[in-house]
Design a protein around this motif. Sequence first.
Motif, PDB file in Angstrom:
ATOM      1  N   ASP A  98      -3.100   2.804 -10.887  1.00  0.00           N
ATOM      2  CA  ASP A  98      -2.110   1.731 -10.967  1.00  0.00           C
ATOM      3  C   ASP A  98      -2.453   0.579 -10.026  1.00  0.00           C
ATOM      4  OD1 ASP A  98       0.408   4.274 -11.175  1.00  0.00           O
ATOM      5  OD2 ASP A  98      -0.380   3.057 -12.827  1.00  0.00           O
ATOM      6  N   THR A  99      -3.472   0.766  -9.204  1.00  0.00           N
ATOM      7  CA  THR A  99      -3.893  -0.282  -8.282  1.00  0.00           C
ATOM      8  C   THR A  99      -4.314  -1.527  -9.050  1.00  0.00           C
ATOM      9  OG1 THR A  99      -4.587   1.278  -6.573  1.00  0.00           O
ATOM     10  CG2 THR A  99      -5.596  -0.918  -6.534  1.00  0.00           C
ATOM     11  N   ALA A 100      -3.690  -2.655  -8.718  1.00  0.00           N
ATOM     12  CA  ALA A 100      -3.940  -3.903  -9.429  1.00  0.00           C
ATOM     13  C   ALA A 100      -3.095  -5.006  -8.799  1.00  0.00           C
ATOM     14  CB  ALA A 100      -3.581  -3.770 -10.910  1.00  0.00           C
ATOM     15  N   VAL A 146      -0.712  -4.385  -5.554  1.00  0.00           N
ATOM     16  CA  VAL A 146      -0.283  -2.992  -5.422  1.00  0.00           C
ATOM     17  C   VAL A 146      -1.533  -2.147  -5.234  1.00  0.00           C
ATOM     18  CG1 VAL A 146       0.754  -1.022  -6.595  1.00  0.00           C
ATOM     19  CG2 VAL A 146       1.809  -3.287  -6.782  1.00  0.00           C
ATOM     20  N   THR A 147      -1.565  -1.386  -4.149  1.00  0.00           N
ATOM     21  CA  THR A 147      -2.692  -0.511  -3.869  1.00  0.00           C
ATOM     22  C   THR A 147      -2.174   0.907  -3.683  1.00  0.00           C
ATOM     23  OG1 THR A 147      -3.885  -2.307  -2.775  1.00  0.00           O
ATOM     24  CG2 THR A 147      -4.670  -0.065  -2.381  1.00  0.00           C
ATOM     25  N   VAL A 148      -2.696   1.820  -4.484  1.00  0.00           N
ATOM     26  CA  VAL A 148      -2.269   3.218  -4.422  1.00  0.00           C
ATOM     27  C   VAL A 148      -3.450   4.052  -3.926  1.00  0.00           C
ATOM     28  CG1 VAL A 148      -1.268   5.152  -5.678  1.00  0.00           C
ATOM     29  CG2 VAL A 148      -0.728   2.801  -6.367  1.00  0.00           C
ATOM     30  N   LEU A 157       0.853  -1.186   0.000  1.00  0.00           N
ATOM     31  CA  LEU A 157       0.000   0.000   0.000  1.00  0.00           C
ATOM     32  C   LEU A 157       0.890   1.238   0.000  1.00  0.00           C
ATOM     33  CD1 LEU A 157      -2.750   1.432   0.329  1.00  0.00           C
ATOM     34  CD2 LEU A 157      -2.483   1.124   2.808  1.00  0.00           C
ATOM     35  N   VAL A 158       0.631   2.141  -0.926  1.00  0.00           N
ATOM     36  CA  VAL A 158       1.440   3.351  -1.035  1.00  0.00           C
ATOM     37  C   VAL A 158       0.539   4.516  -1.410  1.00  0.00           C
ATOM     38  CG1 VAL A 158       1.984   2.930  -3.475  1.00  0.00           C
ATOM     39  CG2 VAL A 158       3.559   4.290  -2.065  1.00  0.00           C
ATOM     40  N   GLN A 159       0.931   5.695  -0.998  1.00  0.00           N
ATOM     41  CA  GLN A 159       0.163   6.879  -1.360  1.00  0.00           C
ATOM     42  C   GLN A 159       0.483   7.310  -2.797  1.00  0.00           C
ATOM     43  OE1 GLN A 159       1.007   9.865   1.657  1.00  0.00           O
ATOM     44  NE2 GLN A 159      -0.819   9.274   2.802  1.00  0.00           N
ATOM     45  N   ALA A 160      -0.444   8.003  -3.404  1.00  0.00           N
ATOM     46  CA  ALA A 160      -0.219   8.533  -4.748  1.00  0.00           C
ATOM     47  C   ALA A 160       1.059   9.367  -4.767  1.00  0.00           C
ATOM     48  CB  ALA A 160      -1.409   9.369  -5.197  1.00  0.00           C
TER      49      ALA A 160
END
Length: 119
Positions: free
Chosen positions: A89-91, A115-117, A11-14
């Motif tokens: 890009d989350t996928a 990957v979660t943005v 998990l990451v921020q934009a």
Amino acid sequence: QVQLVESGGGLVQAGGSLRLSCAASGSIFSINAMGWYRQAPGKQRELVAAITSGGSTNYADSVKGRFTISRDNAKNTVYLQMNSLKPEDTAVYYCNPSSFDLPPREDYWGQGTQVTVSS
């Protein structure tokens, strides 16, 4: 047969970055190209980056300039450096021995890495 294991998601921020790895259990020297795919919920799996054994790279327009694919044949590993991440890009990201000219090999799909943005 080569087994592929993806890792490095999270998990990451934009605007943030992640580096994905794809480790092959067997030699990938015999595989000419490697690609990174992604599949978002409700969407088809799409190829976002590919690299030949010689290091030539190609990218989908949606990630060009933000993602970089690389490979280390000595470590049997392919990487995807993802910068300036966006919520779209989350996928789930997968690697597969293929390219923009070659279809994916169905018997090589691994479990993928999520990957979660966040926005």
